[in-house]
Design a protein around this motif. Structure first.
Motif, PDB file in Angstrom:
ATOM      1  N   GLN A  34     -14.581 110.985  23.138  1.00  0.00           N
ATOM      2  CA  GLN A  34     -14.229 112.407  23.113  1.00  0.00           C
ATOM      3  C   GLN A  34     -14.753 113.026  21.823  1.00  0.00           C
ATOM      4  OE1 GLN A  34     -10.075 112.729  24.203  1.00  0.00           O
ATOM      5  NE2 GLN A  34     -10.105 114.949  24.306  1.00  0.00           N
ATOM      6  N   TRP A  35     -15.353 114.201  21.923  1.00  0.00           N
ATOM      7  CA  TRP A  35     -15.771 114.979  20.751  1.00  0.00           C
ATOM      8  C   TRP A  35     -14.771 116.113  20.545  1.00  0.00           C
ATOM      9  CZ3 TRP A  35     -19.482 114.142  17.137  1.00  0.00           C
ATOM     10  CH2 TRP A  35     -20.470 113.177  17.422  1.00  0.00           C
ATOM     11  N   PHE A  36     -14.396 116.306  19.269  1.00  0.00           N
ATOM     12  CA  PHE A  36     -13.442 117.345  18.906  1.00  0.00           C
ATOM     13  C   PHE A  36     -14.050 118.224  17.815  1.00  0.00           C
ATOM     14  CE2 PHE A  36      -9.541 115.806  20.902  1.00  0.00           C
ATOM     15  CZ  PHE A  36      -9.784 114.440  21.041  1.00  0.00           C
ATOM     16  N   ARG A  37     -13.500 119.417  17.729  1.00  0.00           N
ATOM     17  CA  ARG A  37     -13.787 120.334  16.627  1.00  0.00           C
ATOM     18  C   ARG A  37     -12.486 120.573  15.867  1.00  0.00           C
ATOM     19  NH1 ARG A  37     -16.575 126.109  16.398  1.00  0.00           N
ATOM     20  NH2 ARG A  37     -15.309 126.964  14.695  1.00  0.00           N
ATOM     21  N   GLN A  38     -12.565 120.608  14.523  1.00  0.00           N
ATOM     22  CA  GLN A  38     -11.384 120.899  13.716  1.00  0.00           C
ATOM     23  C   GLN A  38     -11.730 121.947  12.676  1.00  0.00           C
ATOM     24  OE1 GLN A  38      -9.624 117.637  11.400  1.00  0.00           O
ATOM     25  NE2 GLN A  38      -7.589 118.496  11.768  1.00  0.00           N
ATOM     26  N   ASP A  39     -11.031 123.062  12.718  1.00  0.00           N
ATOM     27  CA  ASP A  39     -11.172 124.101  11.698  1.00  0.00           C
ATOM     28  C   ASP A  39     -10.213 123.787  10.553  1.00  0.00           C
ATOM     29  OD1 ASP A  39     -11.683 125.866  14.517  1.00  0.00           O
ATOM     30  OD2 ASP A  39     -13.097 126.133  12.862  1.00  0.00           O
ATOM     31  N   PRO A  40     -10.521 124.262   9.337  1.00  0.00           N
ATOM     32  CA  PRO A  40      -9.696 123.906   8.166  1.00  0.00           C
ATOM     33  C   PRO A  40      -8.216 124.199   8.380  1.00  0.00           C
ATOM     34  CG  PRO A  40     -11.699 124.997   7.456  1.00  0.00           C
ATOM     35  CD  PRO A  40     -11.677 125.089   8.962  1.00  0.00           C
ATOM     36  N   GLY A  41      -7.373 123.206   8.116  1.00  0.00           N
ATOM     37  CA  GLY A  41      -5.930 123.371   8.224  1.00  0.00           C
ATOM     38  C   GLY A  41      -5.405 123.465   9.641  1.00  0.00           C
ATOM     39  N   LYS A  42      -6.252 123.200  10.609  1.00  0.00           N
ATOM     40  CA  LYS A  42      -5.852 123.330  12.011  1.00  0.00           C
ATOM     41  C   LYS A  42      -5.857 121.982  12.718  1.00  0.00           C
ATOM     42  CE  LYS A  42      -5.731 127.911  12.303  1.00  0.00           C
ATOM     43  NZ  LYS A  42      -4.511 128.652  12.747  1.00  0.00           N
ATOM     44  N   GLY A  43      -5.391 121.995  13.959  1.00  0.00           N
ATOM     45  CA  GLY A  43      -5.451 120.803  14.783  1.00  0.00           C
ATOM     46  C   GLY A  43      -6.828 120.619  15.388  1.00  0.00           C
ATOM     47  N   LEU A  44      -6.922 119.726  16.365  1.00  0.00           N
ATOM     48  CA  LEU A  44      -8.197 119.376  16.982  1.00  0.00           C
ATOM     49  C   LEU A  44      -8.349 120.099  18.318  1.00  0.00           C
ATOM     50  CD1 LEU A  44      -7.598 117.027  14.952  1.00  0.00           C
ATOM     51  CD2 LEU A  44      -8.814 115.539  16.529  1.00  0.00           C
ATOM     52  N   THR A  45      -9.543 120.602  18.548  1.00  0.00           N
ATOM     53  CA  THR A  45      -9.881 121.225  19.828  1.00  0.00           C
ATOM     54  C   THR A  45     -10.842 120.300  20.553  1.00  0.00           C
ATOM     55  OG1 THR A  45      -9.630 123.455  18.912  1.00  0.00           O
ATOM     56  CG2 THR A  45     -10.897 123.229  20.960  1.00  0.00           C
ATOM     57  N   THR A  87     -15.430 121.023  11.193  1.00  0.00           N
ATOM     58  CA  THR A  87     -15.626 119.568  11.164  1.00  0.00           C
ATOM     59  C   THR A  87     -15.611 119.058  12.596  1.00  0.00           C
ATOM     60  OG1 THR A  87     -14.630 119.313   8.972  1.00  0.00           O
ATOM     61  CG2 THR A  87     -14.678 117.368  10.393  1.00  0.00           C
ATOM     62  N   TYR A  88     -16.593 118.222  12.922  1.00  0.00           N
ATOM     63  CA  TYR A  88     -16.717 117.656  14.262  1.00  0.00           C
ATOM     64  C   TYR A  88     -16.359 116.175  14.196  1.00  0.00           C
ATOM     65  CZ  TYR A  88     -18.763 122.038  15.615  1.00  0.00           C
ATOM     66  OH  TYR A  88     -18.944 123.379  15.864  1.00  0.00           O
ATOM     67  N   LEU A  89     -15.424 115.779  15.047  1.00  0.00           N
ATOM     68  CA  LEU A  89     -14.918 114.408  15.067  1.00  0.00           C
ATOM     69  C   LEU A  89     -15.224 113.769  16.409  1.00  0.00           C
ATOM     70  CD1 LEU A  89     -11.524 115.444  13.563  1.00  0.00           C
ATOM     71  CD2 LEU A  89     -12.921 113.691  12.502  1.00  0.00           C
ATOM     72  N   THR A 104     -14.702 109.682  10.665  1.00  0.00           N
ATOM     73  CA  THR A 104     -14.252 110.533   9.570  1.00  0.00           C
ATOM     74  C   THR A 104     -14.797 111.953   9.678  1.00  0.00           C
ATOM     75  OG1 THR A 104     -16.023 109.663   8.203  1.00  0.00           O
ATOM     76  CG2 THR A 104     -13.843 108.675   7.916  1.00  0.00           C
ATOM     77  N   GLY A 105     -15.676 112.189  10.650  1.00  0.00           N
ATOM     78  CA  GLY A 105     -16.112 113.551  10.920  1.00  0.00           C
ATOM     79  C   GLY A 105     -17.401 113.948  10.220  1.00  0.00           C
ATOM     80  N   THR A 106     -18.046 114.966  10.759  1.00  0.00           N
ATOM     81  CA  THR A 106     -19.191 115.622  10.127  1.00  0.00           C
ATOM     82  C   THR A 106     -18.799 117.068   9.868  1.00  0.00           C
ATOM     83  OG1 THR A 106     -20.881 114.239  11.167  1.00  0.00           O
ATOM     84  CG2 THR A 106     -21.558 116.428  10.417  1.00  0.00           C
ATOM     85  N   ARG A 107     -18.870 117.476   8.598  1.00  0.00           N
ATOM     86  CA  ARG A 107     -18.533 118.861   8.233  1.00  0.00           C
ATOM     87  C   ARG A 107     -19.787 119.699   8.351  1.00  0.00           C
ATOM     88  NH1 ARG A 107     -16.885 117.687   3.719  1.00  0.00           N
ATOM     89  NH2 ARG A 107     -18.441 118.597   2.364  1.00  0.00           N
ATOM     90  N   LEU A 108     -19.795 120.638   9.290  1.00  0.00           N
ATOM     91  CA  LEU A 108     -20.966 121.472   9.578  1.00  0.00           C
ATOM     92  C   LEU A 108     -20.775 122.871   9.019  1.00  0.00           C
ATOM     93  CD1 LEU A 108     -23.640 122.095  11.090  1.00  0.00           C
ATOM     94  CD2 LEU A 108     -22.227 122.680  13.083  1.00  0.00           C
ATOM     95  N   GLN A 109     -21.797 123.354   8.322  1.00  0.00           N
ATOM     96  CA  GLN A 109     -21.823 124.753   7.882  1.00  0.00           C
ATOM     97  C   GLN A 109     -23.087 125.402   8.414  1.00  0.00           C
ATOM     98  OE1 GLN A 109     -21.608 125.401   3.654  1.00  0.00           O
ATOM     99  NE2 GLN A 109     -21.242 127.581   3.883  1.00  0.00           N
ATOM    100  N   VAL A 110     -22.924 126.494   9.143  1.00  0.00           N
ATOM    101  CA  VAL A 110     -24.048 127.257   9.662  1.00  0.00           C
ATOM    102  C   VAL A 110     -24.133 128.559   8.868  1.00  0.00           C
ATOM    103  CG1 VAL A 110     -25.101 128.348  11.665  1.00  0.00           C
ATOM    104  CG2 VAL A 110     -23.708 126.271  11.950  1.00  0.00           C
ATOM    105  N   THR A 111     -25.247 128.731   8.183  1.00  0.00           N
ATOM    106  CA  THR A 111     -25.383 129.866   7.280  1.00  0.00           C
ATOM    107  C   THR A 111     -26.172 131.001   7.927  1.00  0.00           C
ATOM    108  OG1 THR A 111     -27.357 128.867   6.303  1.00  0.00           O
ATOM    109  CG2 THR A 111     -25.242 128.394   5.258  1.00  0.00           C
ATOM    110  N   LEU A 112     -25.911 132.221   7.470  1.00  0.00           N
ATOM    111  CA  LEU A 112     -26.604 133.403   7.995  1.00  0.00           C
ATOM    112  C   LEU A 112     -28.040 133.481   7.495  1.00  0.00           C
ATOM    113  CD1 LEU A 112     -23.759 136.023   7.553  1.00  0.00           C
ATOM    114  CD2 LEU A 112     -24.687 135.188   9.722  1.00  0.00           C
TER     115      LEU A 112
ATOM    116  N   PHE B 107      -4.542 118.256  21.462  1.00  0.00           N
ATOM    117  CA  PHE B 107      -3.812 118.206  20.200  1.00  0.00           C
ATOM    118  C   PHE B 107      -3.148 119.542  19.862  1.00  0.00           C
ATOM    119  CE2 PHE B 107      -4.813 114.217  17.971  1.00  0.00           C
ATOM    120  CZ  PHE B 107      -5.690 113.660  18.895  1.00  0.00           C
ATOM    121  N   GLY B 108      -2.030 119.428  19.141  1.00  0.00           N
ATOM    122  CA  GLY B 108      -1.401 120.589  18.539  1.00  0.00           C
ATOM    123  C   GLY B 108      -2.030 120.916  17.194  1.00  0.00           C
ATOM    124  N   ASP B 109      -1.502 121.937  16.522  1.00  0.00           N
ATOM    125  CA  ASP B 109      -2.034 122.361  15.223  1.00  0.00           C
ATOM    126  C   ASP B 109      -1.485 121.538  14.066  1.00  0.00           C
ATOM    127  OD1 ASP B 109      -2.454 125.926  15.866  1.00  0.00           O
ATOM    128  OD2 ASP B 109      -3.839 124.235  16.021  1.00  0.00           O
ATOM    129  N   GLY B 110      -0.556 120.643  14.349  1.00  0.00           N
ATOM    130  CA  GLY B 110      -0.083 119.732  13.320  1.00  0.00           C
ATOM    131  C   GLY B 110       1.032 120.288  12.454  1.00  0.00           C
TER     132      GLY B 110
END
Lengths: 112, 116
Positions: A34-45, A87-89, A104-112, B107-110
């Motif tokens: 499974q691939w997930f996306r995680q935004d800072p301070g958030k859970g996994l999508t 971050t993609y996990l 441990t994830g890959t932290r991706l930054q897409v710049t303008l 997952f939840g937001d934790g």
């Protein structure tokens, strides 16, 4: 014991570029990946789930491939956008266990 | 489908105190999982339930940790006598287990725990 590694740890690309994130695992006896996306301070999508019998899955601009015998998966992101920055996990379910083992994830930054 | 809900979102407490977190899974999901995530790392498995039965516990789950899912719906995770090393994000996930199928975990937001 299953171990999952993600390379690179961080990646910065300009908007519009296509990119590939890599995931490798040591035990090929997986049920799914499974691939997930995680935004800072958030859970996994959850982005994509690939069953062990499948080779790839697609959702919009995302395409995930799985090579179980070599213990590798890739996540391809087409035409990257600043909103893809996160971050993609990757995570695998192995053997009879129900738990996921994460990289441990890959932290991706897409710049303008 | 309102997703997996976790409360509280943040918890700050002094070392030695007890804390309890709650997770409400997606309503039809029979499996519920707890994970712990520290900064810069991927989540690590703690325990999971199928309905009300706790089927697996990680060695990470010391005797200060206890989890319950009394009616097979919501779950609680309690940490007794908290220590500095317990500071982390505690994530809950749920999935629907069917014979012969591998369903994704959602997952939840934790709950972010900070030990002073």
């Amino acid at each position: 014991k299953q171990e999952v590694t993600q390379i690179p740890a961080a990646l910065s690309v300009p908007e519009g570029e296509n990119l590939v994130l890599n995931c490798s695992f040591t035990d090929s006896a997986i049920y799914n990946l499974q691939w997930f996306r995680q935004d800072p301070g958030k859970g996994l999508t959850s982005l994509l789930l690939i069953q062990s019998s499948q080779r790839e899955q697609t959702s919009g601009r995302l395409n995930a491939s799985l090579d179980k015998s070599s213990g590798r998966s890739t996540l391809y992101i087409a035409a990257s956008q600043p909103g893809d920055s996160a971050t993609y996990l990757c995570a695998v379910k192995t053997g009879t266990a129900s738990k996921l083992t994460f990289g441990t994830g890959t932290r991706l930054q897409v710049t303008l | 489908d309102t997703g997996v809900s976790q409360n509280p979102r943040h918890k700050i407490t002094k070392r030695g105190q007890n804390v309890t977190f709650r997770c409400d899974p997606i309503s039809e999901h029979n499996r519920l999982y707890w994970y712990r995530q520290t900064l810069g790392q991927g989540p690590e498995f703690l325990t999971y339930f199928q309905n009300e039965a706790q089927l697996e516990k990680s060695r990470l789950l010391s005797d200060r940790f206890s989890a319950e899912r009394p009616k097979g719906s919501f779950s609680t995770l309690e940490i007794q006598r908290t220590e500095q090393g317990d500071s982390a994000m505690y994530l809950c996930a749920s999935s629907l287990a069917r014979a012969g199928e591998n369903q994704p975990q959602h997952f939840g937001d934790g709950t972010r725990l900070s030990i002073l």
